[in-house]
Design a protein around this motif. Structure first.
Motif, mmCIF file in Angstrom:
data_model
loop_
_atom_site.group_PDB
_atom_site.id
_atom_site.type_symbol
_atom_site.label_atom_id
_atom_site.label_comp_id
_atom_site.label_asym_id
_atom_site.label_seq_id
_atom_site.Cartn_x
_atom_site.Cartn_y
_atom_site.Cartn_z
ATOM 1 N N ARG A 198 0.990 -0.997 0.686
ATOM 2 C CA ARG A 198 0.039 -0.119 -0.270
ATOM 3 C C ARG A 198 1.141 1.804 0.069
ATOM 4 O O ARG A 198 0.608 2.106 -0.413
ATOM 5 N N LYS A 199 1.775 1.190 0.857
ATOM 6 C CA LYS A 199 3.141 2.184 1.243
ATOM 7 C C LYS A 199 3.455 2.551 -0.352
ATOM 8 O O LYS A 199 3.807 3.996 -0.963
ATOM 9 N N VAL A 200 3.993 0.717 -1.459
ATOM 10 C CA VAL A 200 4.139 1.547 -2.642
ATOM 11 C C VAL A 200 4.030 2.261 -3.270
ATOM 12 O O VAL A 200 4.072 3.110 -4.348
ATOM 13 N N GLN A 240 3.794 8.167 8.293
ATOM 14 C CA GLN A 240 3.688 7.481 8.806
ATOM 15 C C GLN A 240 3.034 6.116 9.326
ATOM 16 O O GLN A 240 2.430 5.192 8.960
ATOM 17 N N VAL A 241 3.413 5.906 10.580
ATOM 18 C CA VAL A 241 3.128 3.872 10.508
ATOM 19 C C VAL A 241 2.419 3.877 11.765
ATOM 20 O O VAL A 241 2.753 4.063 12.226
ATOM 21 N N VAL A 242 0.989 2.782 11.285
ATOM 22 C CA VAL A 242 0.093 3.023 12.078
ATOM 23 C C VAL A 242 0.088 1.594 12.734
ATOM 24 O O VAL A 242 -0.685 0.668 12.163
ATOM 25 N N ILE A 243 -0.133 1.460 14.232
ATOM 26 C CA ILE A 243 -0.132 0.056 14.912
ATOM 27 C C ILE A 243 -1.554 0.080 15.787
ATOM 28 O O ILE A 243 -1.570 0.802 15.994
ATOM 29 N N THR A 265 -11.322 -3.155 13.836
ATOM 30 C CA THR A 265 -9.896 -2.633 14.277
ATOM 31 C C THR A 265 -9.118 -2.222 13.449
ATOM 32 O O THR A 265 -8.618 -1.418 13.270
ATOM 33 N N LEU A 266 -9.720 -3.662 12.115
ATOM 34 C CA LEU A 266 -7.855 -3.160 11.389
ATOM 35 C C LEU A 266 -8.769 -2.339 10.001
ATOM 36 O O LEU A 266 -9.216 -3.222 8.870
ATOM 37 N N THR A 267 -8.941 -0.597 10.303
ATOM 38 C CA THR A 267 -9.316 -0.258 9.396
ATOM 39 C C THR A 267 -8.299 -0.152 7.912
ATOM 40 O O THR A 267 -7.130 -0.398 8.595
ATOM 41 N N PRO A 268 -8.745 0.423 7.301
ATOM 42 C CA PRO A 268 -8.093 0.678 5.828
ATOM 43 C C PRO A 268 -6.417 1.369 7.030
ATOM 44 O O PRO A 268 -5.065 0.933 5.331
ATOM 45 N N GLU A 269 -6.438 2.479 7.397
ATOM 46 C CA GLU A 269 -4.548 2.723 7.556
ATOM 47 C C GLU A 269 -4.127 1.577 8.810
ATOM 48 O O GLU A 269 -2.657 2.454 8.332
ATOM 49 N N VAL A 270 -4.449 0.508 9.294
ATOM 50 C CA VAL A 270 -3.426 0.127 9.920
ATOM 51 C C VAL A 270 -2.737 -0.991 9.172
ATOM 52 O O VAL A 270 -3.166 -1.661 8.345
ATOM 53 N N ASP A 271 -0.750 -0.784 9.694
ATOM 54 C CA ASP A 271 -0.552 -1.410 8.845
ATOM 55 C C ASP A 271 0.139 -2.543 9.789
ATOM 56 O O ASP A 271 0.574 -3.363 9.626
ATOM 57 N N GLY A 272 -0.059 -2.129 10.980
ATOM 58 C CA GLY A 272 0.352 -3.570 12.278
ATOM 59 C C GLY A 272 -0.386 -4.045 12.566
ATOM 60 O O GLY A 272 -1.124 -3.003 12.976
#
Length: 212
Positions: free
Chosen positions: A2-4, A21-24, A80-87
């Motif tokens: 997604r970031k790429v 920014q990474v979202v955990i 909980t796993l909304t689209p902005e969550v990376d980890g």
């Protein structure tokens, strides 16, 4: 990935691509939620501060619910796993043990959580939980095996125990000083020890998530 894709979009649009920014999300129970502590003393705020001190640009979301079991985590992982969550940090199982829930049921619930993360290309740090011996050796062996086996199956990062940082060899009194009066939940000092022990693995999770 997604970031790429985001970086490519920014480039095409004529904007300089910058690090995101990474979202955990920290999916857990009262240990994650910060039971019995003022907000800034809880696990998530202390871990957030620890990461920031080490230069990690992370938004750490508190997805801990006091009293939650693995079934509760499985039931709410989708939202909980909304689209902005990376980890995602997954720290569940203590309430399953307290209730004597069948290890096969707990395993199925954690499998559901890890599959949901895999379906969304979300990196996971799975934090283990060990059962006491009072349910018998078979129960303990079956429960303890859930975490390393599923972490291996899904390629998730694995931490042996949420409580590793509280180990005080040969000094039970010192260990008690790190706990709240209920003997189950760590106090602010205990949380700080937990964060110090678990922090490097959370940094590994941040690094993996940033590469997605």
């Amino acid at each position: 990935m997604r970031k790429v894709l985001l970086a490519a979009v920014f480039t095409v649009c004529g904007f300089a691509a910058t690090a995101q920014q990474v979202v955990i999300a920290a999916l857990g129970d009262s240990l994650t939620q910060g039971y019995g502590l003022i907000e800034q003393e809880g696990f998530v705020p202390q871990m957030r501060a620890w990461l920031s001190e080490r230069g990690a640009d992370v938004r750490l979301i508190n997805a801990g619910v006091s009293g939650d079991t693995t079934a509760g985590g499985a039931a709410r992982v989708e939202w909980t796993l909304t689209p902005e969550v990376d980890g995602m940090i997954v720290a569940l199982g203590g309430n399953d043990v307290l209730r004597g829930i069948d290890p096969a049921v707990a395993r199925a619930n954690i499998d559901t959580i890890l599959q949901a993360a895999a379906d969304r290309d979300v990196e996971v740090l799975l934090v283990g939980m060990q059962a006491p011996g009072n349910y018998g050796p078979e129960y303990k062996a079956d429960f303890d095996a859930i975490y390393p086996e599923l972490a291996d199956e899904y390629g998730a990062l694995y931490a042996q125990s949420f409580f590793d940082g509280l180990a005080v060899e040969g000094d039970p009194a010192a260990a008690r000083e790190l706990m709240q009066p209920d003997g189950i939940h760590p106090n602010a000092q205990g949380v700080a020890r937990i964060v110090e022990a678990l922090g490097p693995q959370v940094l590994d999770l941040v690094s993996r998530a940033a590469d997605e």
